[in-house]
Write a protein that holds these residues in place. Structure first.
Motif, PDB file in Angstrom:
ATOM      1  N   TYR A  97      23.059 -22.186 -21.148  1.00  0.00           N
ATOM      2  CA  TYR A  97      22.812 -20.753 -21.155  1.00  0.00           C
ATOM      3  C   TYR A  97      21.639 -20.528 -22.111  1.00  0.00           C
ATOM      4  O   TYR A  97      21.809 -20.590 -23.336  1.00  0.00           O
ATOM      5  N   ALA A  98      20.471 -20.283 -21.583  1.00  0.00           N
ATOM      6  CA  ALA A  98      19.261 -20.193 -22.402  1.00  0.00           C
ATOM      7  C   ALA A  98      19.074 -18.768 -22.892  1.00  0.00           C
ATOM      8  O   ALA A  98      18.722 -17.874 -22.114  1.00  0.00           O
ATOM      9  N   GLY A  99      19.309 -18.541 -24.179  1.00  0.00           N
ATOM     10  CA  GLY A  99      19.219 -17.204 -24.745  1.00  0.00           C
ATOM     11  C   GLY A  99      17.871 -16.937 -25.385  1.00  0.00           C
ATOM     12  O   GLY A  99      17.277 -17.819 -26.008  1.00  0.00           O
ATOM     13  N   LEU A 100      17.379 -15.704 -25.260  1.00  0.00           N
ATOM     14  CA  LEU A 100      16.106 -15.333 -25.857  1.00  0.00           C
ATOM     15  C   LEU A 100      16.149 -13.871 -26.293  1.00  0.00           C
ATOM     16  O   LEU A 100      16.700 -13.016 -25.596  1.00  0.00           O
ATOM     17  N   GLY A 101      15.568 -13.614 -27.469  1.00  0.00           N
ATOM     18  CA  GLY A 101      15.458 -12.262 -27.996  1.00  0.00           C
ATOM     19  C   GLY A 101      14.179 -12.131 -28.798  1.00  0.00           C
ATOM     20  O   GLY A 101      13.449 -13.100 -29.017  1.00  0.00           O
ATOM     21  N   ALA A 102      13.906 -10.927 -29.277  1.00  0.00           N
ATOM     22  CA  ALA A 102      12.652 -10.658 -29.975  1.00  0.00           C
ATOM     23  C   ALA A 102      12.671 -11.120 -31.428  1.00  0.00           C
ATOM     24  O   ALA A 102      11.619 -11.362 -32.025  1.00  0.00           O
ATOM     25  N   GLY A 103      13.871 -11.249 -32.033  1.00  0.00           N
ATOM     26  CA  GLY A 103      13.967 -11.680 -33.432  1.00  0.00           C
ATOM     27  C   GLY A 103      13.955 -10.509 -34.395  1.00  0.00           C
ATOM     28  O   GLY A 103      13.395  -9.450 -34.099  1.00  0.00           O
ATOM     29  N   TRP A 104      14.572 -10.753 -35.597  1.00  0.00           N
ATOM     30  CA  TRP A 104      14.722  -9.627 -36.530  1.00  0.00           C
ATOM     31  C   TRP A 104      14.792 -10.032 -38.009  1.00  0.00           C
ATOM     32  O   TRP A 104      14.588  -9.202 -38.880  1.00  0.00           O
ATOM     33  N   TYR A 105      15.030 -11.308 -38.327  1.00  0.00           N
ATOM     34  CA  TYR A 105      15.353 -11.696 -39.705  1.00  0.00           C
ATOM     35  C   TYR A 105      14.061 -11.888 -40.503  1.00  0.00           C
ATOM     36  O   TYR A 105      13.527 -12.984 -40.593  1.00  0.00           O
ATOM     37  N   GLU A 106      13.553 -10.800 -41.085  1.00  0.00           N
ATOM     38  CA  GLU A 106      12.224 -10.777 -41.694  1.00  0.00           C
ATOM     39  C   GLU A 106      12.041 -11.860 -42.754  1.00  0.00           C
ATOM     40  O   GLU A 106      11.010 -12.553 -42.787  1.00  0.00           O
ATOM     41  N   HIS A 107      13.004 -11.992 -43.657  1.00  0.00           N
ATOM     42  CA  HIS A 107      12.873 -12.985 -44.726  1.00  0.00           C
ATOM     43  C   HIS A 107      12.642 -14.377 -44.160  1.00  0.00           C
ATOM     44  O   HIS A 107      11.794 -15.135 -44.645  1.00  0.00           O
ATOM     45  N   GLU A 108      13.393 -14.706 -43.147  1.00  0.00           N
ATOM     46  CA  GLU A 108      13.325 -16.030 -42.537  1.00  0.00           C
ATOM     47  C   GLU A 108      11.951 -16.280 -41.903  1.00  0.00           C
ATOM     48  O   GLU A 108      11.364 -17.361 -42.047  1.00  0.00           O
ATOM     49  N   TRP A 109      11.441 -15.287 -41.189  1.00  0.00           N
ATOM     50  CA  TRP A 109      10.113 -15.425 -40.577  1.00  0.00           C
ATOM     51  C   TRP A 109       9.068 -15.757 -41.651  1.00  0.00           C
ATOM     52  O   TRP A 109       8.284 -16.695 -41.483  1.00  0.00           O
ATOM     53  N   LYS A 110       9.058 -14.960 -42.697  1.00  0.00           N
ATOM     54  CA  LYS A 110       8.034 -15.137 -43.738  1.00  0.00           C
ATOM     55  C   LYS A 110       8.192 -16.475 -44.461  1.00  0.00           C
ATOM     56  O   LYS A 110       7.202 -17.139 -44.760  1.00  0.00           O
ATOM     57  N   ALA A 111       9.431 -16.858 -44.739  1.00  0.00           N
ATOM     58  CA  ALA A 111       9.670 -18.116 -45.450  1.00  0.00           C
ATOM     59  C   ALA A 111       9.164 -19.310 -44.651  1.00  0.00           C
ATOM     60  O   ALA A 111       8.625 -20.269 -45.221  1.00  0.00           O
ATOM     61  N   TYR A 112       9.315 -19.266 -43.347  1.00  0.00           N
ATOM     62  CA  TYR A 112       8.905 -20.379 -42.494  1.00  0.00           C
ATOM     63  C   TYR A 112       7.458 -20.270 -42.013  1.00  0.00           C
ATOM     64  O   TYR A 112       6.988 -21.112 -41.253  1.00  0.00           O
ATOM     65  N   GLY A 113       6.754 -19.234 -42.447  1.00  0.00           N
ATOM     66  CA  GLY A 113       5.338 -19.121 -42.140  1.00  0.00           C
ATOM     67  C   GLY A 113       5.007 -18.435 -40.842  1.00  0.00           C
ATOM     68  O   GLY A 113       3.868 -18.520 -40.360  1.00  0.00           O
ATOM     69  N   TYR A 114       5.986 -17.731 -40.251  1.00  0.00           N
ATOM     70  CA  TYR A 114       5.706 -16.936 -39.057  1.00  0.00           C
ATOM     71  C   TYR A 114       5.232 -15.550 -39.489  1.00  0.00           C
ATOM     72  O   TYR A 114       5.812 -14.947 -40.392  1.00  0.00           O
ATOM     73  N   GLU A 115       4.206 -15.054 -38.828  1.00  0.00           N
ATOM     74  CA  GLU A 115       3.684 -13.737 -39.191  1.00  0.00           C
ATOM     75  C   GLU A 115       4.682 -12.654 -38.805  1.00  0.00           C
ATOM     76  O   GLU A 115       5.077 -12.545 -37.653  1.00  0.00           O
ATOM     77  N   TRP A 116       5.089 -11.864 -39.787  1.00  0.00           N
ATOM     78  CA  TRP A 116       6.008 -10.762 -39.523  1.00  0.00           C
ATOM     79  C   TRP A 116       5.203  -9.543 -39.084  1.00  0.00           C
ATOM     80  O   TRP A 116       4.304  -9.081 -39.782  1.00  0.00           O
ATOM     81  N   VAL A 117       5.525  -9.018 -37.915  1.00  0.00           N
ATOM     82  CA  VAL A 117       4.814  -7.857 -37.382  1.00  0.00           C
ATOM     83  C   VAL A 117       5.811  -6.756 -37.086  1.00  0.00           C
ATOM     84  O   VAL A 117       7.033  -6.976 -37.097  1.00  0.00           O
ATOM     85  N   ASP A 118       5.311  -5.554 -36.806  1.00  0.00           N
ATOM     86  CA  ASP A 118       6.204  -4.424 -36.591  1.00  0.00           C
ATOM     87  C   ASP A 118       6.923  -4.548 -35.244  1.00  0.00           C
ATOM     88  O   ASP A 118       6.619  -5.415 -34.420  1.00  0.00           O
TER      89      ASP A 118
END
Length: 294
Positions: free
Chosen positions: A112-133
């Motif tokens: 069951y392949a799940g996909l969403g837009a994502g929401w965990y801001e701290h995690e994005w920034k810590a791992y080097g993903y650009e956090w956008v609005d």
């Protein structure tokens, strides 16, 4: 109405492995829950796509979801294995589609392949993903869903958007399940997410177990399906339930009945402390699941 049930394995995200010191033993505890579900009436086992614990990031284990998905595919033989839900920004969508296709084969079509837009801001920034609005995240998510679907259904798909582009990639094998791996889209956004569900998804996840919210979101989904000519009844409507270990089974059954009355036909259960004690999960399987078997 027949209702199917899934169960989350203890992956670490909700601090549910902290009483086990050794990481190998932690992984085996997670696998043991999946195997117990595989031996019971559960339809599926689930993991979260997160890197840091909640409610706050701590120096504790969180196993990566696609690695877990692929190993559980080989450690089980019957249950489906899913992610609730994959974070779009963590993997370029064409790579996501390739990974999912491979795991669908490894599991003999049980993904069951799940996909969403994502929401965990701290995690994005810590791992080097650009956090956008939110607008930017949803725009990227809309394009990603289209790319994933094309990677699973076309031989040499092309796509050129604002956020992503692909130039005739070859994705073989595309998976085992036909016409493509089962695509679960999570989230209740009424203008983007639920419209994507109506157009592309095999299943959705809405409402967080709240009957009023489930009802409202599914009514929006039904309208999108009507607009697009999609058969609403062919989409699995899932929601989540956190099991209260102190609650009598009849009260739990009542809670689920209200979710079903609101339109849910699939319930994914989180069982606290299941890494250390399988008994509540086994009791739920024997006393609650049969009440919704048809």
């Amino acid at each position: 109405m027949s209702v199917r049930f899934g169960v989350f394995v203890p992956q670490g995200w909700k601090m549910d492995l902290v009483e086990i010191a050794d990481p190998v033993e932690q992984y085996e505890a997670m696998t043991a829950v999946a195997r117990a579900a595989d031996a019971g009436p559960w339809d599926s086992v689930w993991v979260y796509d997160h890197f840091h614990t909640v409610p706050t990031p701590t120096i504790n284990t969180v196993f990566e979801c696609w690695t877990v998905t692929s190993t559980l595919a080989r450690d089980t033989s019957r249950v489906h294995i899913g992610q609730m839900v994959g974070c779009n920004a963590y993997r370029q969508p064409s790579l996501y589609a390739k990974i999912a296709s491979t795991v669908d084969v490894a599991s003999n079509g049980r993904l069951y392949a799940g996909l969403g837009a994502g929401w965990y801001e701290h995690e994005w920034k810590a791992y080097g993903y650009e956090w956008v609005d939110t607008r930017e995240r949803m725009g990227a998510f809309r394009e990603a869903v289209q790319i994933v679907h094309r990677m699973w259904t076309e031989q040499r798909p092309s796509f050129s958007g604002k956020y992503y582009s692909i130039d005739a990639p070859i994705n073989e094998p595309k998976g085992v399940r036909k016409p493509h791996p089962s695509f679960w889209i999570g989230g209740g956004g009424e203008q983007v997410t639920l419209k994507l569900v109506a157009r592309y998804a095999d299943a959705c996840n809405v409402g967080g177990g709240d009957p009023d919210l489930i009802s409202r979101k599914l009514e929006v989904l039904r309208r999108h399906c009507d607009d697009l000519g999609r058969d609403y009844d062919r989409i699995i409507k899932s929601t989540n339930l956190e099991l209260d270990l102190t609650e009598p089974p009849q009260d739990t059954i009542g809670r689920i009945e209200r979710m079903v009355e609101a339109g849910a036909d699939y319930v994914i259960v989180y069982v606290p402390r299941v890494a250390y004690d399988h008994e509540p999960m086994l009791r739920f399987a024997s006393e609650v699941i049969p009440q919704f078997a048809g």
